[in-house]
Design a protein around this motif. Structure first.
Motif, PDB file in Angstrom:
ATOM      1  N   TYR A   1     -11.039  24.750 -59.136  1.00 31.74           N
ATOM      2  CA  TYR A   1     -11.746  25.987 -58.775  1.00 31.74           C
ATOM      3  C   TYR A   1     -11.502  27.056 -59.837  1.00 31.74           C
ATOM      4  O   TYR A   1     -12.373  27.865 -60.135  1.00 31.74           O
ATOM      5  N   ARG A   2     -10.296  27.073 -60.383  1.00 30.65           N
ATOM      6  CA  ARG A   2      -9.952  28.060 -61.411  1.00 30.65           C
ATOM      7  C   ARG A   2     -10.844  27.859 -62.646  1.00 30.65           C
ATOM      8  O   ARG A   2     -11.352  28.822 -63.204  1.00 30.65           O
ATOM      9  N   ILE A   3     -11.051  26.594 -63.029  1.00 30.40           N
ATOM     10  CA  ILE A   3     -11.911  26.316 -64.198  1.00 30.40           C
ATOM     11  C   ILE A   3     -13.340  26.792 -63.901  1.00 30.40           C
ATOM     12  O   ILE A   3     -13.954  27.491 -64.693  1.00 30.40           O
ATOM     13  N   ALA A   4     -13.836  26.410 -62.709  1.00 35.10           N
ATOM     14  CA  ALA A   4     -15.208  26.791 -62.334  1.00 35.10           C
ATOM     15  C   ALA A   4     -15.323  28.317 -62.272  1.00 35.10           C
ATOM     16  O   ALA A   4     -16.322  28.896 -62.736  1.00 35.10           O
ATOM     17  N   HIS A   5     -14.296  28.949 -61.724  1.00 41.99           N
ATOM     18  CA  HIS A   5     -14.299  30.403 -61.598  1.00 41.99           C
ATOM     19  C   HIS A   5     -14.411  31.071 -62.973  1.00 41.99           C
ATOM     20  O   HIS A   5     -15.244  31.956 -63.174  1.00 41.99           O
ATOM     21  N   ASN A   6     -13.576  30.620 -63.919  1.00 45.47           N
ATOM     22  CA  ASN A   6     -13.600  31.212 -65.270  1.00 45.47           C
ATOM     23  C   ASN A   6     -14.964  31.033 -65.920  1.00 45.47           C
ATOM     24  O   ASN A   6     -15.479  31.946 -66.550  1.00 45.47           O
ATOM     25  N   LYS A   7     -15.546  29.864 -65.739  1.00 42.56           N
ATOM     26  CA  LYS A   7     -16.847  29.606 -66.358  1.00 42.56           C
ATOM     27  C   LYS A   7     -17.928  30.462 -65.702  1.00 42.56           C
ATOM     28  O   LYS A   7     -18.802  30.985 -66.376  1.00 42.56           O
ATOM     29  N   ALA A   8     -17.833  30.596 -64.387  1.00 45.30           N
ATOM     30  CA  ALA A   8     -18.814  31.423 -63.666  1.00 45.30           C
ATOM     31  C   ALA A   8     -18.702  32.885 -64.100  1.00 45.30           C
ATOM     32  O   ALA A   8     -19.716  33.556 -64.337  1.00 45.30           O
ATOM     33  N   ILE A   9     -17.486  33.369 -64.231  1.00 40.95           N
ATOM     34  CA  ILE A   9     -17.272  34.762 -64.644  1.00 40.95           C
ATOM     35  C   ILE A   9     -17.845  34.987 -66.049  1.00 40.95           C
ATOM     36  O   ILE A   9     -18.521  35.994 -66.288  1.00 40.95           O
ATOM     37  N   ASN A  10     -17.612  34.026 -66.928  1.00 43.34           N
ATOM     38  CA  ASN A  10     -18.177  34.158 -68.289  1.00 43.34           C
ATOM     39  C   ASN A  10     -19.696  34.248 -68.233  1.00 43.34           C
ATOM     40  O   ASN A  10     -20.310  35.050 -68.930  1.00 43.34           O
TER      41      ASN A  10
ATOM     42  N   LYS B   1     -23.072  12.549 -70.155  1.00 34.34           N
ATOM     43  CA  LYS B   1     -22.693  13.475 -71.236  1.00 34.34           C
ATOM     44  C   LYS B   1     -21.301  13.128 -71.781  1.00 34.34           C
ATOM     45  O   LYS B   1     -21.091  13.142 -72.994  1.00 34.34           O
ATOM     46  N   ILE B   2     -20.398  12.786 -70.862  1.00 36.22           N
ATOM     47  CA  ILE B   2     -19.034  12.440 -71.293  1.00 36.22           C
ATOM     48  C   ILE B   2     -19.078  11.216 -72.208  1.00 36.22           C
ATOM     49  O   ILE B   2     -18.440  11.190 -73.264  1.00 36.22           O
ATOM     50  N   GLN B   3     -19.895  10.244 -71.791  1.00 41.80           N
ATOM     51  CA  GLN B   3     -19.978   9.019 -72.596  1.00 41.80           C
ATOM     52  C   GLN B   3     -20.799   9.228 -73.873  1.00 41.80           C
ATOM     53  O   GLN B   3     -20.379   8.846 -74.961  1.00 41.80           O
ATOM     54  N   GLY B   4     -21.963   9.907 -73.699  1.00 43.67           N
ATOM     55  CA  GLY B   4     -22.891  10.126 -74.809  1.00 43.67           C
ATOM     56  C   GLY B   4     -22.264  10.952 -75.922  1.00 43.67           C
ATOM     57  O   GLY B   4     -22.416  10.638 -77.105  1.00 43.67           O
ATOM     58  N   ASP B   5     -21.600  12.042 -75.544  1.00 46.98           N
ATOM     59  CA  ASP B   5     -20.993  12.936 -76.551  1.00 46.98           C
ATOM     60  C   ASP B   5     -19.601  12.465 -76.956  1.00 46.98           C
ATOM     61  O   ASP B   5     -18.905  13.162 -77.688  1.00 46.98           O
ATOM     62  N   ASN B   6     -19.223  11.328 -76.431  1.00 48.44           N
ATOM     63  CA  ASN B   6     -17.920  10.741 -76.749  1.00 48.44           C
ATOM     64  C   ASN B   6     -16.776  11.737 -76.495  1.00 48.44           C
ATOM     65  O   ASN B   6     -15.901  11.937 -77.341  1.00 48.44           O
ATOM     66  N   ILE B   7     -16.839  12.367 -75.330  1.00 49.02           N
ATOM     67  CA  ILE B   7     -15.811  13.358 -74.968  1.00 49.02           C
ATOM     68  C   ILE B   7     -14.545  12.617 -74.542  1.00 49.02           C
ATOM     69  O   ILE B   7     -14.601  11.722 -73.695  1.00 49.02           O
ATOM     70  N   LYS B   8     -13.452  13.007 -75.168  1.00 50.63           N
ATOM     71  CA  LYS B   8     -12.178  12.306 -74.919  1.00 50.63           C
ATOM     72  C   LYS B   8     -11.223  13.187 -74.135  1.00 50.63           C
ATOM     73  O   LYS B   8     -11.277  14.420 -74.230  1.00 50.63           O
ATOM     74  N   ILE B   9     -10.345  12.539 -73.408  1.00 51.16           N
ATOM     75  CA  ILE B   9      -9.282  13.266 -72.718  1.00 51.16           C
ATOM     76  C   ILE B   9      -8.244  13.660 -73.770  1.00 51.16           C
ATOM     77  O   ILE B   9      -7.831  12.830 -74.568  1.00 51.16           O
ATOM     78  N   LYS B  10      -7.871  14.954 -73.731  1.00 54.19           N
ATOM     79  CA  LYS B  10      -6.848  15.389 -74.689  1.00 54.19           C
ATOM     80  C   LYS B  10      -5.526  14.717 -74.332  1.00 54.19           C
ATOM     81  O   LYS B  10      -5.158  14.682 -73.153  1.00 54.19           O
ATOM     82  N   PRO B  11      -4.840  14.176 -75.327  1.00 54.27           N
ATOM     83  CA  PRO B  11      -3.585  13.447 -75.013  1.00 54.27           C
ATOM     84  C   PRO B  11      -2.479  14.365 -74.484  1.00 54.27           C
ATOM     85  O   PRO B  11      -2.509  15.574 -74.706  1.00 54.27           O
ATOM     86  N   ARG B  12      -1.507  13.742 -73.792  1.00 53.51           N
ATOM     87  CA  ARG B  12      -0.399  14.502 -73.207  1.00 53.51           C
ATOM     88  C   ARG B  12       0.375  15.287 -74.262  1.00 53.51           C
ATOM     89  O   ARG B  12       0.802  16.411 -74.011  1.00 53.51           O
TER      90      ARG B  12
ATOM     91  N   ASN C   1      -9.165  18.104 -70.065  1.00 55.18           N
ATOM     92  CA  ASN C   1      -7.824  18.690 -69.895  1.00 55.18           C
ATOM     93  C   ASN C   1      -7.053  18.095 -68.723  1.00 55.18           C
ATOM     94  O   ASN C   1      -6.075  18.706 -68.275  1.00 55.18           O
ATOM     95  N   ILE C   2      -7.469  16.956 -68.249  1.00 56.81           N
ATOM     96  CA  ILE C   2      -6.856  16.382 -67.039  1.00 56.81           C
ATOM     97  C   ILE C   2      -5.344  16.143 -67.232  1.00 56.81           C
ATOM     98  O   ILE C   2      -4.573  16.263 -66.285  1.00 56.81           O
TER      99      ILE C   2
END
Lengths: 187, 174
Positions: free
Chosen positions: A77-86, B12-23, A62-63
């Protein structure tokens, strides 16, 4: 490529423009901080590592949704927080109040604060904070262990700054009822 | 640290072929959320307008007036639907537009007041009458009248007009 000279936001902009190249620098910068935070939240180092891995993968995917005008640390931190809470909600493995060492009496609190070394004090504080409800625990951990500002905590927890202030104040007061020590004495 | 987090994550990113979601994915999501929010704001405002308008309409047909009569005809069940719509708008605003920085209570009051007052303004205007001139929408208003105006009150008011089952299509408003 030298990433050190980049601020977090500049680095993310670079990653966005270069289809993920440089993401390892984000992991370098945040793995220790996030691991410490999630560890304090979950009290389970193995789950914490899994959560952090998921956090980085989610951040990577999601960058492009990150707005570089905002603060990156709050976002991750928000992403980590949500995952930790789950994870916490899944496990509900809260530490019993009985696990906390005997509260100190007002008379010997000064002596106790001297005796406790830093690590032990922090562990005690973590145990006390663990017994508090989520609403107080989360802002206290971010404020005192992660040294985040009220504004950053507001962004991580998605709460108004005033609410963050109130919760920290009330949480601190609750901690005081356990041992008569101020929160600063533990840190 | 039990494992090399960095190594494992990158593997894991490479192995599972995880992609960045496009803009465009995020832009599209944002457009979708704005569109849904706009539709909800319009729907919410129209619904509150309907709440205020329906009793006025019934009173006008029955040639009656008075606040007591107005309240007795108020379509209360519509408030639940209106409340749900306002709730969803508040959720979307807080979740996607940084609305969490503001106090929930204040946000809820401001959004509710804006939508309700928008509804009152429309109800007071002649927009509903104009819409009702269209046959399809006329049926819609009649359906709302039958569905949400308390039956007993409506029957009582229309009885005075010697209409057993009032036929709105033949009844003039003014």
């Amino acid at each position: 490529m030298e990433y050190e000279k980049f601020s977090d936001e500049e680095l993310v902009l670079y990653i966005q423009q270069n289809k993920g190249i440089g993401f390892e620098a984000i992991i370098d910068r945040y793995q220790t901080k996030l691991l410490r935070y999630v560890n304090t939240m979950c009290r389970d180092s193995e789950s914490a590592e899994d959560i952090i891995q998921e956090t980085f993968i989610s951040a990577y995917q999601n960058i492009n949704s990150f707005d570089v005008k905002r603060k990156f640390s709050s976002w991750i931190y928000r992403i980590a927080h949500n995952k930790a809470i789950n994870e916490i909600r899944k496990n509900k493995n809260k530490i019993s109040i009985d696990d906390i060492s005997e509260p100190a009496s007002p008379q010997d609190s000064a002596a106790l604060s001297k005796e406790l070394d830093h690590k032990q004090a922090r562990e005690t504080l973590e145990k006390i904070i663990d017994t508090l409800s989520e609403r107080y625990r989360e802002p206290l951990i971010l404020r005192f262990f992660e040294e985040k500002t009220y504004e950053e905590i507001s962004d991580i927890l998605q709460l108004p700054v005033s609410t963050v202030g109130v919760r920290i104040k009330r949480g601190t007061a609750k901690i005081k009822t356990f041992s008569n020590l101020k929160i600063e004495d533990y840190l | 640290m039990k494992k090399d987090l960095k190594e494992e994550t990158l593997k894991k990113i490479q192995g599972d072929n995880i992609k960045i979601k496009p803009r465009w994915y995020f832009k599209l999501s944002k457009i979708l959320i704005y569109t849904i929010s706009a539709i909800l704001v319009i729907a919410g405002t129209y619904l509150f307008n309907l709440m205020f308008y329906l009793p006025m309409r019934t009173l006008r047909i029955a040639e009656k007036e008075g606040f007591g009569e107005y309240i007795s005809l108020f379509p209360w069940p519509l408030i639940i639907i209106g409340g749900v719509i306002v709730g969803v708008i508040i959720y979307l605003y807080r979740h996607y537009e940084g609305g969490y920085k503001k106090h929930l209570g204040i946000t809820a009051v401001i959004i509710s007041v804006l939508i309700i007052s928008g509804g009152i303004v429309i109800a007071k205007s002649n927009l509903n009458e104009k819409l009702e001139e269209r046959p399809r929408l006329k049926h819609f208003y009649e359906w709302n009248d039958k569905s949400f105006i308390p039956d007993k009150q409506r029957q009582r008011l229309y009885k005075n007009l010697n209409y057993n089952q009032p036929n709105m299509t033949t009844r003039p408003f003014n």
